[in-house]
Scaffold this motif. Sequence first.
Motif, PDB file in Angstrom:
ATOM      1  N   GLN A  38      39.436  45.270  40.663  1.00 44.10           N
ATOM      2  CA  GLN A  38      39.530  45.689  39.274  1.00 44.10           C
ATOM      3  C   GLN A  38      39.451  47.215  39.220  1.00 44.10           C
ATOM      4  O   GLN A  38      38.388  47.790  39.496  1.00 44.10           O
ATOM      5  CB  GLN A  38      38.419  45.060  38.434  1.00 44.10           C
ATOM      6  CG  GLN A  38      38.566  45.304  36.949  1.00 44.10           C
ATOM      7  CD  GLN A  38      37.575  44.501  36.137  1.00 44.10           C
ATOM      8  OE1 GLN A  38      36.527  44.084  36.626  1.00 44.10           O
ATOM      9  NE2 GLN A  38      37.905  44.257  34.874  1.00 44.10           N
ATOM     10  N   PRO A  44      41.237  42.293  36.336  1.00 43.29           N
ATOM     11  CA  PRO A  44      41.252  42.045  37.782  1.00 43.29           C
ATOM     12  C   PRO A  44      42.652  41.720  38.278  1.00 43.29           C
ATOM     13  O   PRO A  44      43.458  41.138  37.565  1.00 43.29           O
ATOM     14  CB  PRO A  44      40.314  40.840  37.929  1.00 43.29           C
ATOM     15  CG  PRO A  44      39.397  40.914  36.758  1.00 43.29           C
ATOM     16  CD  PRO A  44      40.251  41.439  35.645  1.00 43.29           C
ATOM     17  N   VAL A  85      36.629  48.160  41.930  1.00 48.36           N
ATOM     18  CA  VAL A  85      35.613  47.164  42.277  1.00 48.36           C
ATOM     19  C   VAL A  85      36.331  46.000  42.945  1.00 48.36           C
ATOM     20  O   VAL A  85      37.303  45.475  42.401  1.00 48.36           O
ATOM     21  CB  VAL A  85      34.846  46.670  41.035  1.00 48.36           C
ATOM     22  CG1 VAL A  85      33.802  45.628  41.444  1.00 48.36           C
ATOM     23  CG2 VAL A  85      34.193  47.830  40.306  1.00 48.36           C
ATOM     24  N   TYR A  87      36.117  42.161  44.422  1.00 50.24           N
ATOM     25  CA  TYR A  87      35.362  40.927  44.283  1.00 50.24           C
ATOM     26  C   TYR A  87      35.783  39.920  45.358  1.00 50.24           C
ATOM     27  O   TYR A  87      36.965  39.647  45.529  1.00 50.24           O
ATOM     28  CB  TYR A  87      35.613  40.287  42.920  1.00 50.24           C
ATOM     29  CG  TYR A  87      35.178  41.101  41.731  1.00 50.24           C
ATOM     30  CD1 TYR A  87      36.096  41.831  40.992  1.00 50.24           C
ATOM     31  CD2 TYR A  87      33.842  41.121  41.334  1.00 50.24           C
ATOM     32  CE1 TYR A  87      35.710  42.565  39.887  1.00 50.24           C
ATOM     33  CE2 TYR A  87      33.443  41.857  40.227  1.00 50.24           C
ATOM     34  CZ  TYR A  87      34.382  42.576  39.520  1.00 50.24           C
ATOM     35  OH  TYR A  87      33.990  43.301  38.417  1.00 50.24           O
ATOM     36  N   PHE A 102      32.879  35.180  39.446  1.00 51.21           N
ATOM     37  CA  PHE A 102      32.782  36.552  39.935  1.00 51.21           C
ATOM     38  C   PHE A 102      31.331  36.965  40.108  1.00 51.21           C
ATOM     39  O   PHE A 102      30.485  36.661  39.267  1.00 51.21           O
ATOM     40  CB  PHE A 102      33.427  37.525  38.938  1.00 51.21           C
ATOM     41  CG  PHE A 102      34.922  37.458  38.862  1.00 51.21           C
ATOM     42  CD1 PHE A 102      35.550  36.507  38.071  1.00 51.21           C
ATOM     43  CD2 PHE A 102      35.709  38.364  39.557  1.00 51.21           C
ATOM     44  CE1 PHE A 102      36.936  36.459  37.991  1.00 51.21           C
ATOM     45  CE2 PHE A 102      37.093  38.326  39.482  1.00 51.21           C
ATOM     46  CZ  PHE A 102      37.705  37.362  38.697  1.00 51.21           C
ATOM     47  N   GLY A 103      31.049  37.683  41.190  1.00 51.70           N
ATOM     48  CA  GLY A 103      29.760  38.347  41.349  1.00 51.70           C
ATOM     49  C   GLY A 103      29.892  39.780  40.855  1.00 51.70           C
ATOM     50  O   GLY A 103      30.788  40.086  40.063  1.00 51.70           O
ATOM     51  N   ALA A 104      29.021  40.652  41.333  1.00 51.71           N
ATOM     52  CA  ALA A 104      29.052  42.052  40.920  1.00 51.71           C
ATOM     53  C   ALA A 104      30.089  42.857  41.694  1.00 51.71           C
ATOM     54  O   ALA A 104      30.505  43.917  41.252  1.00 51.71           O
ATOM     55  CB  ALA A 104      27.681  42.683  41.080  1.00 51.71           C
ATOM     56  N   GLY A 105      30.498  42.361  42.874  1.00 49.81           N
ATOM     57  CA  GLY A 105      31.526  43.036  43.645  1.00 49.81           C
ATOM     58  C   GLY A 105      31.049  44.259  44.388  1.00 49.81           C
ATOM     59  O   GLY A 105      29.868  44.638  44.337  1.00 49.81           O
TER      60      GLY A 105
ATOM     61  N   TYR B  35      37.679  35.211  29.633  1.00 49.72           N
ATOM     62  CA  TYR B  35      36.489  35.691  30.316  1.00 49.72           C
ATOM     63  C   TYR B  35      35.798  36.746  29.453  1.00 49.72           C
ATOM     64  O   TYR B  35      36.442  37.487  28.702  1.00 49.72           O
ATOM     65  CB  TYR B  35      36.856  36.353  31.653  1.00 49.72           C
ATOM     66  CG  TYR B  35      37.333  35.431  32.743  1.00 49.72           C
ATOM     67  CD1 TYR B  35      38.661  35.008  32.800  1.00 49.72           C
ATOM     68  CD2 TYR B  35      36.461  35.003  33.736  1.00 49.72           C
ATOM     69  CE1 TYR B  35      39.106  34.179  33.818  1.00 49.72           C
ATOM     70  CE2 TYR B  35      36.895  34.183  34.768  1.00 49.72           C
ATOM     71  CZ  TYR B  35      38.222  33.776  34.804  1.00 49.72           C
ATOM     72  OH  TYR B  35      38.649  32.959  35.827  1.00 49.72           O
ATOM     73  N   GLN B  37      33.351  40.087  30.058  1.00 49.40           N
ATOM     74  CA  GLN B  37      32.829  40.992  31.086  1.00 49.40           C
ATOM     75  C   GLN B  37      31.924  42.030  30.432  1.00 49.40           C
ATOM     76  O   GLN B  37      32.387  42.941  29.742  1.00 49.40           O
ATOM     77  CB  GLN B  37      33.961  41.684  31.843  1.00 49.40           C
ATOM     78  CG  GLN B  37      33.456  42.528  33.008  1.00 49.40           C
ATOM     79  CD  GLN B  37      34.565  43.059  33.884  1.00 49.40           C
ATOM     80  OE1 GLN B  37      35.713  43.196  33.472  1.00 49.40           O
ATOM     81  NE2 GLN B  37      34.236  43.355  35.137  1.00 49.40           N
ATOM     82  N   GLY B  40      29.155  46.567  33.897  1.00 45.21           N
ATOM     83  CA  GLY B  40      28.434  46.529  35.159  1.00 45.21           C
ATOM     84  C   GLY B  40      28.384  45.168  35.825  1.00 45.21           C
ATOM     85  O   GLY B  40      27.816  45.035  36.914  1.00 45.21           O
ATOM     86  N   GLN B  41      28.986  44.163  35.185  1.00 42.91           N
ATOM     87  CA  GLN B  41      28.978  42.814  35.746  1.00 42.91           C
ATOM     88  C   GLN B  41      30.410  42.342  36.001  1.00 42.91           C
ATOM     89  O   GLN B  41      31.371  42.909  35.480  1.00 42.91           O
ATOM     90  CB  GLN B  41      28.284  41.845  34.787  1.00 42.91           C
ATOM     91  CG  GLN B  41      26.841  42.191  34.493  1.00 42.91           C
ATOM     92  CD  GLN B  41      26.210  41.197  33.534  1.00 42.91           C
ATOM     93  OE1 GLN B  41      26.725  40.101  33.304  1.00 42.91           O
ATOM     94  NE2 GLN B  41      25.067  41.575  32.973  1.00 42.91           N
ATOM     95  N   GLY B  42      30.528  41.292  36.783  1.00 42.15           N
ATOM     96  CA  GLY B  42      31.830  40.671  36.961  1.00 42.15           C
ATOM     97  C   GLY B  42      32.185  39.801  35.768  1.00 42.15           C
ATOM     98  O   GLY B  42      31.315  39.441  34.981  1.00 42.15           O
ATOM     99  N   PRO B  43      33.463  39.483  35.603  1.00 43.11           N
ATOM    100  CA  PRO B  43      33.851  38.619  34.473  1.00 43.11           C
ATOM    101  C   PRO B  43      33.210  37.239  34.567  1.00 43.11           C
ATOM    102  O   PRO B  43      33.019  36.703  35.664  1.00 43.11           O
ATOM    103  CB  PRO B  43      35.376  38.519  34.636  1.00 43.11           C
ATOM    104  CG  PRO B  43      35.765  39.694  35.462  1.00 43.11           C
ATOM    105  CD  PRO B  43      34.613  39.933  36.391  1.00 43.11           C
ATOM    106  N   ARG B 111      38.366  45.546  24.475  1.00 42.24           N
ATOM    107  CA  ARG B 111      37.006  46.113  24.541  1.00 42.24           C
ATOM    108  C   ARG B 111      36.374  46.023  23.165  1.00 42.24           C
ATOM    109  O   ARG B 111      36.854  46.630  22.202  1.00 42.24           O
ATOM    110  CB  ARG B 111      37.070  47.561  25.011  1.00 42.24           C
ATOM    111  CG  ARG B 111      35.729  48.181  25.342  1.00 42.24           C
ATOM    112  CD  ARG B 111      35.924  49.571  25.943  1.00 42.24           C
ATOM    113  NE  ARG B 111      36.700  49.513  27.172  1.00 42.24           N
ATOM    114  CZ  ARG B 111      36.184  49.311  28.371  1.00 42.24           C
ATOM    115  NH1 ARG B 111      34.881  49.167  28.523  1.00 42.24           N
ATOM    116  NH2 ARG B 111      36.961  49.292  29.444  1.00 42.24           N
TER     117      ARG B 111
END
Lengths: 112, 115
Positions: A38, A44, A85, A87, A102-105, B35, B37, B40-43, B111
């Motif tokens: 991303q 992404p 980022v 993932y 998804f994690g934080a990547g 999704y 998001q 600072g986090q993933g989707p 956003r």
Amino acid sequence: DAKTTQPPSMDCAEGRAANLPCNHSTISGNEYVYWYRQIHSQGPQYIIHGLKNNETNEMASLIITEDRKSSTLILPHATLRDTAVYYCIVRVGMGYGNKLVFGAGTILRVKS
Amino acid sequence: EAGVAQSPRYKIIEKRQSVAFWCNPISGHATLYWYQQILGQGPKLLIQFQNNGVVDDSQLPKDRFSAERLKGVDSTLKIQPAKLEDSAVYLCASSKGGTGVETQYFGPGTRLLVL
């Protein structure tokens, strides 16, 4: 879906190979390893996926260990535009209802 | 091939107001995802449609969020009333749908800022 562990950030020099590791020690036999990235302010983007064998496409290579508990995404010649980022995701790839968790990547910073 | 389209790109509202987001998937894609998001986090998947039916909405806060995909093409996601913690990017994705290994294609996102 199996969980993945990635380093929070990495730096890479422009023109060098970027090697992004991912641990997925609880992966099941029918779970695929996917990589997405991303870029800032974008959605992404799919990079590559694999099950057992190593895979290569025009963007990257994916190396999966023989026991499948870890993998490495390789960007062979990183450019500034590869700053993003990244993932690593494992999931069952077949059929309806499969989903990406998804994690934080890993934040990859490519520097000149 | 046109990608996933989303609108608006940005939205600012006050808490307790309502808001709606629109998504047009890639032509011919049967599966559509929304999704959320947070910075600072993933989707995080909110809801998945297969054509116009819901496959998974287990993470959708149904007391305030709703989504529909009439005619199995475009989709809208609504929040009513919005809370401060809904501030996030809302991403729409689509895939061909089927029994094979699926690649999801994401839109640019909307956003949302809730004040």
